[in-house]
Design a protein around this motif. Structure first.
Motif, PDB file in Angstrom:
ATOM      1  N   LYS A  67       0.765  -1.353  -0.139  1.00  0.00           N
ATOM      2  CA  LYS A  67       0.017  -0.030   0.108  1.00  0.00           C
ATOM      3  C   LYS A  67       0.839   1.176  -0.081  1.00  0.00           C
ATOM      4  O   LYS A  67       0.398   2.404  -0.381  1.00  0.00           O
ATOM      5  CB  LYS A  67      -1.056   0.089   1.217  1.00  0.00           C
ATOM      6  N   ASP A  68       2.031   1.292   0.427  1.00  0.00           N
ATOM      7  CA  ASP A  68       2.946   2.326   0.298  1.00  0.00           C
ATOM      8  C   ASP A  68       3.807   2.619  -0.993  1.00  0.00           C
ATOM      9  O   ASP A  68       3.795   2.056  -1.749  1.00  0.00           O
ATOM     10  CB  ASP A  68       4.128   2.235   1.288  1.00  0.00           C
ATOM     11  N   SER A 112       4.289  -2.478   2.759  1.00  0.00           N
ATOM     12  CA  SER A 112       3.336  -2.339   3.921  1.00  0.00           C
ATOM     13  C   SER A 112       3.746  -2.491   5.229  1.00  0.00           C
ATOM     14  O   SER A 112       4.792  -3.152   5.194  1.00  0.00           O
ATOM     15  CB  SER A 112       1.886  -3.077   3.552  1.00  0.00           C
ATOM     16  N   ASP A 117      -2.459  -1.869   7.061  1.00  0.00           N
ATOM     17  CA  ASP A 117      -1.093  -1.283   6.847  1.00  0.00           C
ATOM     18  C   ASP A 117      -0.997   0.173   7.600  1.00  0.00           C
ATOM     19  O   ASP A 117      -1.740   0.921   7.419  1.00  0.00           O
ATOM     20  CB  ASP A 117      -0.914  -1.064   5.393  1.00  0.00           C
ATOM     21  N   ASP A 119      -0.192   3.778   8.825  1.00  0.00           N
ATOM     22  CA  ASP A 119       0.347   4.853   8.341  1.00  0.00           C
ATOM     23  C   ASP A 119       0.787   5.621   9.261  1.00  0.00           C
ATOM     24  O   ASP A 119      -0.213   6.115  10.217  1.00  0.00           O
ATOM     25  CB  ASP A 119      -0.342   5.173   7.225  1.00  0.00           C
ATOM     26  N   LEU A 127      -5.942  -4.341   4.383  1.00  0.00           N
ATOM     27  CA  LEU A 127      -5.335  -5.187   3.780  1.00  0.00           C
ATOM     28  C   LEU A 127      -6.149  -6.669   3.488  1.00  0.00           C
ATOM     29  O   LEU A 127      -5.591  -7.391   2.934  1.00  0.00           O
ATOM     30  CB  LEU A 127      -3.896  -5.630   4.465  1.00  0.00           C
TER      31      LEU A 127
END
Length: 454
Positions: free
Chosen positions: A56-57, A62, A109, A111, A130
């Motif tokens: 996701k990053d 992640s 994930d 953040d 996720l």
């Protein structure tokens, strides 16, 4: 009347006398009214690892962590930075008083940037989703070690991968000394099956299929006539028995009957195995590893059935005599189809014998089974023709004078059956279906290289 028939069937199947049945019914009624049958359990869950998570990053990775929730209690693992195949090995314990609760496992994930902090004030979930896996507590039995596919929460969720859990459930209270619901179901199903076989003097499979309660994907054969079918379905619905567990239990009953009494129709056994095969092939193939029936137990059932089928086919003339009519020939065909179904189940679901480097003593392939059957049929056919030389010749060779040319062509005189017998192993003399004379066919006896090439 339906309720009366149900209790009467249970009484006869479990050989209760009427007084004992009345006593049991009173005890059950009392426990329900007083609340002494309240269910409770202690559940231990270990989040082991995950694999194949979605990145996701911006870096394509992640920072995953897992939340585990039972009822209203939620626990959280540590965060593993920049890893799509993280390992946690963290354990949590939960006390549960409702068997209808579910275990919700969600992977996130984490953040920790400015945007995420702003989003945290605007909504409750600042981290990226996720995937999730949900487990019904009523489906748990003892210890379970399982990989679960991560599922979407909405159609827009971008998820992938699996999560590995180890779960243990210990029933407490009044039911702690009782067998698990799955074992209770097996006993119920097997007892009804055996009783109904005795009453009917054989196996009776009702026609038709139906969707079992709680299963929207598969249609299974009807196991029993009512009220027996009603009993097993009602028990399964109340205590969370999966439809695949019910089908595997029925398959075990049919297998036992096929081996011991020889009266379980092979086509019904084959059909049920094909549906079980389809169930697992259209889902995560690892599901059978953690099925409540037990992979090893089901493999043992298959082993016993396969051995019985091999023995029957090795003596096919005695087991499936052609003079018994089309029914026995159909049984022979269905037995071969059942043997093939077992092979495919091993290869596709159990994944046995499918790899050259598998190194498994249980390795079985469809080619080896077909080779064995073809070899046995050919050898039996040649042995039969060889031992029946004189009978076949007397029947067809002396039927009229026009066959004299055939005897000359084959080099056989009326006094040299041994010469004709020796030639039988090279070109075989097969009676023509449209003539009483002998027709010459080039049919050499198979060699070892022929069998090897099958």
């Amino acid at each position: 009347n339906a309720s009366k028939d149900t209790f009467e069937l249970l009484r006869l199947a479990f050989t209760y006398d009427p007084e004992m049945l009345d006593s049991v019914k009173k005890e059950v009624k009392y426990s329900i009214l007083t609340g002494s049958s309240k269910w409770s359990a202690k559940i231990d869950i270990e989040v082991v690892e995950a694999q194949g998570l979605t990145g996701k990053d911006k870096s394509g990775t992640s920072d995953p962590y897992v939340t585990v929730q039972v009822g209203k209690v939620k626990n959280k693992t540590n965060t593993i930075p920049q890893d799509l195949n993280p390992k946690w090995n963290e354990k949590f314990s939960f006390d549960c008083t409702n068997s209808s609760d579910r275990i919700k496992v969600r992977v996130w994930d984490e953040d920790d940037d400015l945007k995420s902090r702003v989003m945290a004030h605007l909504r409750r979930e600042a981290d990226d989703f996720l995937g999730q896996a949900i487990v019904e507590i009523k489906h748990l039995c003892g210890e379970t070690d399982v990989w679960l596919d991560l599922k979407q929460r909405t159609d827009r969720s971008d998820v992938s991968g699996q999560v590995h859990l180890r779960m243990t459930i210990k029933i407490e209270g009044v039911e702690q000394n009782m067998a698990s619901y799955h074992i209770q179901y097996q006993i119920l199903h097997e007892t009804l099956f055996n009783h109904l076989c005795e009453v009917a003097d054989g196996v009776h499979i009702p026609p038709g299929t139906r969707k079992l309660k709680g299963d929207e994907l598969d249609e299974w054969p009807i196991f029993f006539d009512d009220p027996a079918q009603y009993i097993v379905e009602e028990f399964a619905t109340r205590y969370g028995i999966e439809s695949i567990f019910m089908a595997m239990t029925q398959f075990s009953c049919l297998t036992q009957r096929f081996i011991t009494k020889k009266d379980a129709p092979p086509q019904d056994v084959s059909k049920l195995l094909a549906l079980i095969n389809s169930h697992y092939r259209h889902r995560n193939g690892q599901e059978i590893n953690v099925s409540n029936f037990g992979k090893q137990k089901f493999t043992t059932v298959l082993d016993r059935l396969q051995s019985s089928l091999r023995e029957n086919l090795a003596s096919y003339k005695a087991v499936y005599p052609s003079n018994r009519g089309q029914e026995k020939l159909d049984d022979l065909e269905n037995s071969i189809a059942l043997l093939t179904s077992i092979v495919f189940f091993r290869l596709k679901v159990l994944q046995q014998g499918g790899h050259a480097n598998g190194g498994n003593a249980r390795r079985t392939t469809s080619n080896s089974i077909i080779k064995d059957r073809v070899k046995l049929c050919l050898e039996n056919t040649y042995d039969y023709i060889s031992t029946k030389t004189d009978e076949v010749y007397d029947k067809y060779g002396n039927s009229d004078q026009n066959c004299e040319s055939s005897r000359i062509a084959t080099g056989r005189s009326s006094s040299s059956s041994s010469s004709w017998r020796s030639k039988l192993t090279r070109p075989s003399m097969i009676p023509s279906s449209t003539s009483s004379s002998l027709t010459r066919h080039s049919l050499p006896r198979p060699s070892g290289s022929f069998y090897h090439g099958i």
